[in-house]
Design an enzyme around this catalytic site. Structure first.
Site, mmCIF file in Angstrom:
data_model
loop_
_atom_site.group_PDB
_atom_site.id
_atom_site.type_symbol
_atom_site.label_atom_id
_atom_site.label_comp_id
_atom_site.label_asym_id
_atom_site.label_seq_id
_atom_site.Cartn_x
_atom_site.Cartn_y
_atom_site.Cartn_z
ATOM 1 N N CYS A 90 0.847 -1.196 0.000
ATOM 2 C CA CYS A 90 0.000 0.000 0.000
ATOM 3 C C CYS A 90 0.890 1.257 0.000
ATOM 4 O O CYS A 90 1.647 1.460 -0.936
ATOM 5 C CB CYS A 90 -0.990 -0.040 1.160
ATOM 6 S SG CYS A 90 -2.355 1.155 0.963
ATOM 7 N N HIS A 198 -3.755 -5.058 -0.606
ATOM 8 C CA HIS A 198 -3.403 -5.615 0.698
ATOM 9 C C HIS A 198 -3.427 -7.140 0.615
ATOM 10 O O HIS A 198 -4.507 -7.736 0.658
ATOM 11 C CB HIS A 198 -4.385 -5.132 1.772
ATOM 12 C CG HIS A 198 -4.203 -3.705 2.151
ATOM 13 N ND1 HIS A 198 -3.374 -3.319 3.183
ATOM 14 C CD2 HIS A 198 -4.726 -2.566 1.638
ATOM 15 C CE1 HIS A 198 -3.397 -2.008 3.293
ATOM 16 N NE2 HIS A 198 -4.205 -1.513 2.358
ATOM 17 N N GLU A 200 -2.742 -9.311 2.824
ATOM 18 C CA GLU A 200 -3.277 -9.907 4.058
ATOM 19 C C GLU A 200 -4.804 -9.881 4.096
ATOM 20 O O GLU A 200 -5.417 -10.578 4.911
ATOM 21 C CB GLU A 200 -2.703 -9.194 5.288
ATOM 22 C CG GLU A 200 -3.273 -7.818 5.584
ATOM 23 C CD GLU A 200 -2.703 -6.677 4.753
ATOM 24 O OE1 GLU A 200 -3.011 -5.520 5.058
ATOM 25 O OE2 GLU A 200 -1.944 -6.960 3.785
#
Length: 218
Positions: A90, A198, A200
């Site tokens: 990011c 992202h 995750e």
């Protein structure tokens, strides 16, 4: 012997969720890793792999790194001089650029030439920030890159951003995404890589990408 991976803590980013995702990936893949979240430059210098997260404004994130004595020097040593695998997520990816124009002009690392500027889609119906799931479009370089092994064009990833990296040269681009305009989704140059999405939060696609990073030998 376990490899060491440091998630840099400079006051920005989903540190724990990134760390948990990395630990899950390493365990599932049978990879031996010691994963640490730390703001200690000495630990960064010793790490085998480095992950730089980032959430918020470009300038604030850069200021957070600069506020830690010796941190920028440690980052440059492991990424530029020692050429160890380095991943920005990011705003962590955006910081790789030459400069950012969010709330003024701020200096980036200058590793991936380009400018981080506001997303300005042609259609007024498209909301900013660009938030949610979107399909990845892999470039020719991305299709061949080990970081995208097992990931196909059209696979979805999760995005949250109002600014994007406008690359000076498209050669560094591994993937794009469309939100009223083409946006850089992933970059790489040598041992340094970054993703706007992202991992995750990107479920199967994100976990595969993180596994690829753990196994990456640039």
């Amino acid at each position: 012997m376990a490899q060491t991976l440091v998630v840099i803590d400079y006051g920005s980013g989903n540190l724990r969720s990134v760390s948990r995702a990395l630990q899950r990936v390493a365990l599932d893949a049978g990879l031996s890793f010691q994963i640490t979240v730390t703001g200690d430059p000495a630990a960064v210098r010793k790490a085998d792999r480095i992950l730089l997260p980032g959430v918020g404004a470009f300038g604030d994130c850069r200021a957070g790194i600069d506020a830690i004595p010796d941190m920028m020097a440690a980052i440059e040593q492991v990424a530029l001089h020692d050429a160890r695998p380095f991943l920005g997520i990011c705003v962590g990816m955006q910081l790789l650029a030459s400069r950012g124009l969010e709330h003024g002009e701020h200096q980036g690392f200058g590793w991936i030439p380009g400018t981080v500027e506001a997303i300005r889609p042609q259609s007024p119906d498209l909301k900013i920030p660009h938030m949610g799931w979107n399909a990845l479009e892999l470039t020719e370089a991305g299709e061949a890159h080990p970081l995208f092994a097992g990931i196909a064009a059209g696979d979805h990833a999760y995005f949250v951003h109002s600014y994007h990296l406008a690359l000076q040269s498209p050669e560094a681009c591994l993937a794009r995404v469309h939100h009223g305009m083409a946006l850089t989704a992933a970059v790489a140059r040598g041992n340094v890589a970054g993703v706007q999405f992202h991992p995750e939060k990107s479920q199967t696609t994100g976990l595969r990408f993180l596994r690829n990073f753990l196994e990456w030998q640039p």
